[in-house]
Design an enzyme around this catalytic site. Structure first.
Site, PDB file in Angstrom:
ATOM      1  N   MET A  26      -1.694 -11.766   5.458  1.00 25.39           N
ATOM      2  CA  MET A  26      -2.019 -12.869   6.353  1.00 25.39           C
ATOM      3  C   MET A  26      -2.452 -14.097   5.556  1.00 25.39           C
ATOM      4  SD  MET A  26      -3.627 -11.419   9.893  1.00 25.39           S
ATOM      5  CE  MET A  26      -5.273 -11.111   9.282  1.00 25.39           C
ATOM      6  N   LEU A  29      -5.083 -15.515  -0.013  1.00 27.85           N
ATOM      7  CA  LEU A  29      -4.937 -14.392  -0.936  1.00 27.85           C
ATOM      8  C   LEU A  29      -6.066 -14.327  -1.957  1.00 27.85           C
ATOM      9  CD1 LEU A  29      -1.097 -14.555  -1.660  1.00 27.85           C
ATOM     10  CD2 LEU A  29      -2.306 -13.368   0.187  1.00 27.85           C
ATOM     11  N   HIS A  33      -4.835  -8.717  -2.976  1.00 27.62           N
ATOM     12  CA  HIS A  33      -3.438  -8.928  -2.583  1.00 27.62           C
ATOM     13  C   HIS A  33      -2.522  -8.983  -3.802  1.00 27.62           C
ATOM     14  CE1 HIS A  33      -5.563 -10.979   0.900  1.00 27.62           C
ATOM     15  NE2 HIS A  33      -4.763 -10.139   1.541  1.00 27.62           N
ATOM     16  N   LYS A 148      -5.335   0.469   0.327  1.00 25.51           N
ATOM     17  CA  LYS A 148      -6.218   1.502   0.876  1.00 25.51           C
ATOM     18  C   LYS A 148      -7.480   0.910   1.488  1.00 25.51           C
ATOM     19  CE  LYS A 148      -5.080   5.579  -1.915  1.00 25.51           C
ATOM     20  NZ  LYS A 148      -5.664   6.604  -2.815  1.00 25.51           N
ATOM     21  N   SER A 185     -12.010  -9.024   0.157  1.00 22.64           N
ATOM     22  CA  SER A 185     -11.521  -9.288   1.505  1.00 22.64           C
ATOM     23  C   SER A 185     -11.455 -10.786   1.710  1.00 22.64           C
ATOM     24  CB  SER A 185     -12.460  -8.663   2.548  1.00 22.64           C
ATOM     25  OG  SER A 185     -12.159  -9.125   3.854  1.00 22.64           O
ATOM     26  N   SER A 186     -10.450 -11.238   2.444  1.00 26.88           N
ATOM     27  CA  SER A 186     -10.376 -12.658   2.770  1.00 26.88           C
ATOM     28  C   SER A 186     -11.606 -13.107   3.549  1.00 26.88           C
ATOM     29  CB  SER A 186      -9.107 -12.944   3.575  1.00 26.88           C
ATOM     30  OG  SER A 186      -7.955 -12.669   2.803  1.00 26.88           O
ATOM     31  N   ARG A 187     -12.178 -12.204   4.331  1.00 25.02           N
ATOM     32  CA  ARG A 187     -13.346 -12.574   5.144  1.00 25.02           C
ATOM     33  C   ARG A 187     -14.632 -12.672   4.323  1.00 25.02           C
ATOM     34  NH1 ARG A 187     -10.208  -9.568   9.125  1.00 25.02           N
ATOM     35  NH2 ARG A 187      -9.870 -10.908  10.939  1.00 25.02           N
TER      36      ARG A 187
END
Length: 282
Positions: A26, A29, A33, A148, A185-187
């Site tokens: 999404m 990155l 990723h 994972k 994580s992107s978040r």
């Protein structure tokens, strides 16, 4: 590197017989990723073509979630992908991928999709399966790489590929972590400095859970309750901490525990406004 925005252009660029390894994302990155892109290249070789997609999929967001504020960083993402040897970026807009309302959807089985993440994000895995199936039809890969870190998603998508007899090898990439152990994580970008310092305690809690289980503690309910209490005491709002069988994410019974069934500990919790997930195989 080719950057294409339409299905027609994508198919024209990919025409030929070279094997295709696909990494759906999404965007926004990070190194996690890019590690999946590296794995895709490793698996398809120098003669293959690595394709990454960048698409923020509305179907997997509930109305109260962060679809509108999810970071869109296409130019920066493309620079990162080109530096890692990606061959093609497929970055469609919503009208290209969903030219009409998506009435046909892929609904995964509830025993896998309505637990854990699915219990707290109803319809999430239907949105994931639908967009991934559509992307598979656009890219037509022989190999697809998923991380994972999204453990349940990996299991759901493996099941979809298997049951639809798709000619795609699903490859799992290990979770990439920061030096202190926080899962990338992107978040994570939503976290302020204090939250970022606290966030690592989600993975530390999972290590504690793993230690209890490996040490022979078979009272999994009690282990999970203690972990939830620890998170709440630290200011988190946890959704779940669960120890499950790796192969189907169901609760292990006494016989499975006695036989050494491979397990995984999974957790999801909010820290401030940011919801983080993580897992650790046992």
């Amino acid at each position: 590197m080719n950057v294409v925005h339409s299905i027609r252009d994508l198919r024209a660029v990919l025409a030929g017989r070279a094997p295709i390894a696909f990494v759906p994302t999404m965007g926004n990155l990070h190194e996690g990723h890019l590690a999946l892109v590296d794995l895709a290249r490793q698996r398809c070789g120098t003669g293959g073509r690595v394709v990454a997609s960048i698409f923020v999929n509305r179907l997997q967001f509930a109305p109260h979630e962060d679809f509108d504020r999810y970071p869109r960083t296409l130019e920066a993402d493309c620079r990162l992908l080109e530096a890692r040897g990606c061959d093609v970026v497929f970055a469609p807009d919503e009208a290209e991928l969903y030219p009409e309302p998506q009435g046909y959807k892929v609904v995964p089985p509830p025993e896998l999709a309505d637990i854990l993440e699915g219990a707290f994000r109803p319809g999430f895995f239907t949105g994931v399966c639908t967009v991934v199936m559509k992307l598979f039809q656009c890219v037509r890969p022989q190999l697809a790489v998923f991380g994972k870190k999204d453990y349940q998603q990996l299991m759901v998508l493996r099941g979809m590929v298997r049951q639809f007899a798709l000619p795609i090898d699903v490859v799992a990439g290990e979770t990439s972590r920061a030096d202190d152990g926080l899962a990338l994580s992107s978040r994570n970008g939503y976290l302020d400095d204090a939250e970022r310092a606290e966030a690592v305690n989600l993975s530390r809690m999972l290590h504690t859970v793993r230690g209890h289980v490996r040490g022979g503690d078979c009272e999994l309910d009690a282990v999970e309750r203690r972990a939830l209490e620890v998170l709440r005491e630290r200011g988190w709002a946890p959704d779940y901490v669960a120890v499950r069988c790796r192969h189907d994410l169901q609760v292990p019974d006494a016989a499975q525990l006695a036989a050494g069934e491979p397990l995984v500990a999974l957790a999801a919790a909010k820290l401030g406004r940011t919801r983080l997930i993580d897992n650790l195989e046992i």
